[in-house]
Write an enzyme that holds these catalytic residues in place. Structure first.
Site, PDB file in Angstrom:
ATOM      1  N   LYS A 173       0.888  -1.173   0.000  1.00  0.00           N
ATOM      2  CA  LYS A 173       0.000   0.000   0.000  1.00  0.00           C
ATOM      3  C   LYS A 173       0.921   1.216   0.000  1.00  0.00           C
ATOM      4  CE  LYS A 173      -1.802   2.928   2.126  1.00  0.00           C
ATOM      5  NZ  LYS A 173      -1.482   4.341   1.797  1.00  0.00           N
ATOM      6  N   GLY A 225       6.622   5.188   8.291  1.00  0.00           N
ATOM      7  CA  GLY A 225       5.773   6.367   8.355  1.00  0.00           C
ATOM      8  C   GLY A 225       5.903   7.022   9.705  1.00  0.00           C
ATOM      9  N   SER A 226       4.881   7.744  10.102  1.00  0.00           N
ATOM     10  CA  SER A 226       4.968   8.517  11.344  1.00  0.00           C
ATOM     11  C   SER A 226       4.887   7.604  12.563  1.00  0.00           C
ATOM     12  CB  SER A 226       3.830   9.534  11.383  1.00  0.00           C
ATOM     13  OG  SER A 226       2.596   8.844  11.426  1.00  0.00           O
ATOM     14  N   GLY A 230       2.525   4.284  13.124  1.00  0.00           N
ATOM     15  CA  GLY A 230       3.241   3.022  13.369  1.00  0.00           C
ATOM     16  C   GLY A 230       2.903   2.421  14.723  1.00  0.00           C
ATOM     17  N   GLU A 247       9.580   1.544  10.913  1.00  0.00           N
ATOM     18  CA  GLU A 247      10.570   2.607  10.667  1.00  0.00           C
ATOM     19  C   GLU A 247       9.809   3.914  10.786  1.00  0.00           C
ATOM     20  OE1 GLU A 247      13.694   2.258  10.307  1.00  0.00           O
ATOM     21  OE2 GLU A 247      13.998   0.197   9.623  1.00  0.00           O
ATOM     22  N   CYS A 281      13.242  11.151   7.275  1.00  0.00           N
ATOM     23  CA  CYS A 281      13.280  10.646   8.650  1.00  0.00           C
ATOM     24  C   CYS A 281      14.644  10.901   9.273  1.00  0.00           C
ATOM     25  CB  CYS A 281      12.958   9.163   8.664  1.00  0.00           C
ATOM     26  SG  CYS A 281      13.929   8.214   7.513  1.00  0.00           S
ATOM     27  N   GLU A 382       8.851  16.082  15.856  1.00  0.00           N
ATOM     28  CA  GLU A 382       9.256  15.991  14.449  1.00  0.00           C
ATOM     29  C   GLU A 382       8.409  16.960  13.618  1.00  0.00           C
ATOM     30  OE1 GLU A 382       8.228  12.567  12.002  1.00  0.00           O
ATOM     31  OE2 GLU A 382      10.331  12.405  11.409  1.00  0.00           O
TER      32      GLU A 382
HETATM   33  P1  NAD Z   1       1.976   8.467   7.766  1.00  0.00           P
HETATM   34  O1  NAD Z   1       2.190   7.714   9.026  1.00  0.00           O
HETATM   35  O2  NAD Z   1       0.921   9.488   7.727  1.00  0.00           O
HETATM   36  O3  NAD Z   1       1.641   7.443   6.587  1.00  0.00           O
HETATM   37  C1  NAD Z   1       2.486   6.365   6.261  1.00  0.00           C
HETATM   38  C2  NAD Z   1       1.676   5.298   5.528  1.00  0.00           C
HETATM   39  O4  NAD Z   1       0.743   4.719   6.440  1.00  0.00           O
HETATM   40  C3  NAD Z   1       0.859   5.827   4.358  1.00  0.00           C
HETATM   41  O5  NAD Z   1       0.889   4.888   3.317  1.00  0.00           O
HETATM   42  C4  NAD Z   1      -0.541   5.934   4.953  1.00  0.00           C
HETATM   43  O6  NAD Z   1      -1.577   5.837   3.990  1.00  0.00           O
HETATM   44  C5  NAD Z   1      -0.557   4.728   5.870  1.00  0.00           C
HETATM   45  N1  NAD Z   1      -1.513   4.820   6.975  1.00  0.00           N
HETATM   46  C6  NAD Z   1      -1.988   5.929   7.581  1.00  0.00           C
HETATM   47  N2  NAD Z   1      -2.817   5.575   8.596  1.00  0.00           N
HETATM   48  C7  NAD Z   1      -2.855   4.229   8.623  1.00  0.00           C
HETATM   49  C8  NAD Z   1      -3.521   3.274   9.447  1.00  0.00           C
HETATM   50  N3  NAD Z   1      -4.321   3.643  10.448  1.00  0.00           N
HETATM   51  N4  NAD Z   1      -3.331   1.968   9.210  1.00  0.00           N
HETATM   52  C9  NAD Z   1      -2.508   1.553   8.215  1.00  0.00           C
HETATM   53  N5  NAD Z   1      -1.869   2.411   7.385  1.00  0.00           N
HETATM   54  C10 NAD Z   1      -2.020   3.736   7.596  1.00  0.00           C
HETATM   55  O7  NAD Z   1       3.410   9.086   7.386  1.00  0.00           O
HETATM   56  P2  NAD Z   1       3.771  10.087   6.185  1.00  0.00           P
HETATM   57  O8  NAD Z   1       3.294  11.463   6.517  1.00  0.00           O
HETATM   58  O9  NAD Z   1       3.366   9.497   4.888  1.00  0.00           O
HETATM   59  O10 NAD Z   1       5.370  10.074   6.227  1.00  0.00           O
HETATM   60  C11 NAD Z   1       6.123  10.878   7.055  1.00  0.00           C
HETATM   61  C12 NAD Z   1       6.644  10.099   8.243  1.00  0.00           C
HETATM   62  O11 NAD Z   1       7.365   8.955   7.817  1.00  0.00           O
HETATM   63  C13 NAD Z   1       7.620  10.897   9.087  1.00  0.00           C
HETATM   64  O12 NAD Z   1       7.305  10.710  10.448  1.00  0.00           O
HETATM   65  C14 NAD Z   1       8.964  10.270   8.765  1.00  0.00           C
HETATM   66  O13 NAD Z   1       9.928  10.402   9.785  1.00  0.00           O
HETATM   67  C15 NAD Z   1       8.584   8.855   8.529  1.00  0.00           C
HETATM   68  N6  NAD Z   1       9.593   8.147   7.749  1.00  0.00           N
HETATM   69  C16 NAD Z   1      10.391   7.256   8.393  1.00  0.00           C
HETATM   70  C17 NAD Z   1      11.382   6.595   7.706  1.00  0.00           C
HETATM   71  C18 NAD Z   1      12.270   5.617   8.411  1.00  0.00           C
HETATM   72  O14 NAD Z   1      12.868   4.796   7.743  1.00  0.00           O
HETATM   73  N7  NAD Z   1      12.401   5.665   9.728  1.00  0.00           N
HETATM   74  C19 NAD Z   1      11.563   6.833   6.330  1.00  0.00           C
HETATM   75  C20 NAD Z   1      10.730   7.744   5.703  1.00  0.00           C
HETATM   76  C21 NAD Z   1       9.741   8.399   6.427  1.00  0.00           C
END
Ligand code: NAD
Length: 494
Positions: A173, A225-226, A230, A247, A281, A382
């Site tokens: 996804k 993601g965030s 997560g 991550e 990140c 962040e």
């Molecule tokens: P986000 O958490 O909003 O979304 C990430 C993914 O999760 C998206 O595909 C989203 O559609 C999905 N998602 C959202 N809610 C969900 C749920 N309830 N259940 C399942 N899936 C869901 O993050 P974002 O705004 O897309 O990305 C930014 C964040 O990602 C920042 O916090 C950044 O630090 C982090 N990030 C971390 C790394 C790492 O390797 N540590 C790398 C890149 C980005």
């Protein structure tokens, strides 16, 4: 133009007939296309296909799977320029960065492909005679991959290639902010020869992501993601007894000591803080300056930050692109407001650019706050944008204390010429990654990647460690003694 999900080797419209628009963040008049807002039905279709494909795929000898993945790396290489332009258009970072993003996927493909000839197990002596102890890495089943938008190809590749190499099948996804790149990923895997159902893409938002987490046939959830998302996913996976790797966010610090090469440190801080518009990140969001060089370094930094060329990532002269979307733009501007209200000193930038060439995009100036205290929200939370918080350290120990005063622990860096400081920092900084005399960004595909504290849950992607996420151990005892031998009981020496 409408794009579809990729399920069981077919381009498939969403059952619900719901769609979302993919918009160029540098020019919101530029609509890239409509993508499926998938539901649990679409997710179920994809997971079922992946489950059906698992039996055949997992039994293909691993080096043959590796050959297909190697071919995918070759095709990524061939389509690099085309894909870099697609990625820049949909998520904004400059072309030199999107090329790097794709290169990381190429490196990961080649690394994963060669790893299929290792995937080592252990053999150990048995405690009993005429008995052998072996162990194997086994594929697990259907893996859900859920990713953020800031590395639309590299980050998914860290999960997808090792998962496939190990014999799993995948339902991905992608982020709703970078769906077009995922279409190309699927095209490339199809051309490379990945059989139907082994790799599937289901577009959509939290609804599709949550349905994937919940699906009973999904055995592993690999998430980037965030931290908020997560953590919620991990809680569900705990209840459902699913393996989950996370991550998540970062608040990465660079320490610059008074003996550092300041010109080198300057290049590192500019790249770390404002590369990818701070939307990494691993971005440098905290800067800790040793008191003797504090004022001098700040002066150098502000001068250069003001000179950064901001614009559309498609313009080869651009050094810093747009913010991903309106919501994120509002969030960054609100943190700039908060920083001022908290009493930090705004010494560079701080504004949205909204006229002339910037009128139709989400652009914010490189922004620097000084006199930031560790209690302030701009130090702790962040922001995920081009905002750098600077604090002064009176000593090396003070600098380490400041660096560790964070709920996150992804990347870190120290600039110094002192062997003593460098090695003490390696030992004492609480982070998954520490750079010496280099910025907080720059991970390589064949090394473990991940963080401590609220950044992760103990897993590491990248390198050999990623296979701990995508395999389970099978332990095998072969007893060729021809009689019942009881471990722990028949072993005692008289
Ligand atoms: P986000 O958490 O909003 O979304 C990430 C993914 O999760 C998206 O595909 C989203 O559609 C999905 N998602 C959202 N809610 C969900 C749920 N309830 N259940 C399942 N899936 C869901 O993050 P974002 O705004 O897309 O990305 C930014 C964040 O990602 C920042 O916090 C950044 O630090 C982090 N990030 C971390 C790394 C790492 O390797 N540590 C790398 C890149 C980005």
């Amino acid at each position: 133009m409408r794009f579809y999900n990729y399920i069981a080797g077919e381009w498939t419209p969403p059952q619900s007939d719901r769609w979302f628009a993919n918009i160029n963040p540098a020019d919101t008049r530029d609509i890239i296309g409509e993508f499926p807002r998938s539901s649990a039905h679409d997710v179920d279709h994809a997971v079922t296909a992946a489950q059906e494909a698992f039996r055949t795929w997992s039994r293909i000898p691993a080096p043959q799977r590796g050959e297909i993945i190697r071919r995918a790396g070759d095709i990524f290489r061939r389509r690099k320029e085309e894909l870099a332009a697609i990625m820049t258009r949909e998520m904004g970072k400059p072309l030199f960065e999107t090329r790097g993003d794709i290169q990381e996927a190429i490196d990961t493909a080649y690394y994963s492909a060669t790893e299929t000839r290792r995937l080592f197990g252990y053999t150990t002596p048995s405690e009993l005679p005429n008995k052998m102890n072996l162990s194997f890495r086994m594929p697990i089943g259907v893996c859900a991959v859920i990713t953020a938008w800031n590395f639309p190809i590299a980050v998914p590749s860290w999960k997808i290639f090792p998962a496939l190499a190990a014999g799993n099948t995948v339902v991905w996804k992608p982020s709703e902010d970078a769906p077009h790149s995922a279409i190309i990923f699927a095209e490339i895997l199809e051309e490379a020869g990945v059989p139907a159902g082994v790799f599937n893409v289901v577009h959509g938002d939290a609804e599709a992501g949550a349905a994937l987490v919940e699906h009973p046939l999904v055995r592993v959830v690999a998430f980037t993601g965030s931290t908020a998302t997560g953590t919620a996913i991990a809680a569900r996976c705990g209840t459902l007894n699913k393996k989950v790797s996370l991550e998540m966010g970062g608040k990465n610090a660079v320490i610059i000591m008074d003996d550092a090469d300041l010109e080198l440190a300057l290049e590192g801080v500019l790249w770390g803080a404002f590369g990818t518009t701070g939307q990494r990140c691993t971005a440098t969001s905290r800067l800790i300056l040793h008191a003797p060089i504090h004022d001098r370094f700040l002066e150098m930094l502000i001068k250069r930050a003001r000179m950064l060329r901001i614009g559309s990532g498609l313009d080869p002269a651009t050094q810093m692109g747009p913010i991903i979307n309106q919501r994120q733009c509002d969030k960054i501007l609100s943190y700039i407001q908060i920083g001022q209200e908290e009493g930090a000193r705004l010494v560079c930038g701080g504004h949205r650019l909204a006229s002339g060439e910037f009128a139709n995009g989400y652009f914010i100036e490189p922004t620097i706050f000084t006199e930031v205290r560790p209690t302030m929200r701009i130090w702790r939370e962040e922001i995920f944008g081009p905002v750098l918080s600077v604090a002064k350290a009176e000593s090396f120990e003070h600098a380490i204390t400041l660096a560790n005063d964070s709920d996150y622990g992804l990347s870190s860096s120290i600039y110094t010429r002192s062997v003593e400081y460098a090695f003490a920092a390696i030992r004492d900084i609480e982070a998954g990654i520490t750079y010496i005399n280099a910025p907080t960004i720059g991970a390589e595909a064949h090394m473990p990647f991940g963080g401590v504290k609220n950044t992760g849950n103990g897993h590491r992607e990248g390198g050999w460690t990623v296979f701990d996420i995508f395999t389970e151990w099978k332990t095998v005892y072969v007893d060729f003694s021809g009689r019942l031998q009881r471990a722990q009981i028949d072993t005692q020496l008289e």
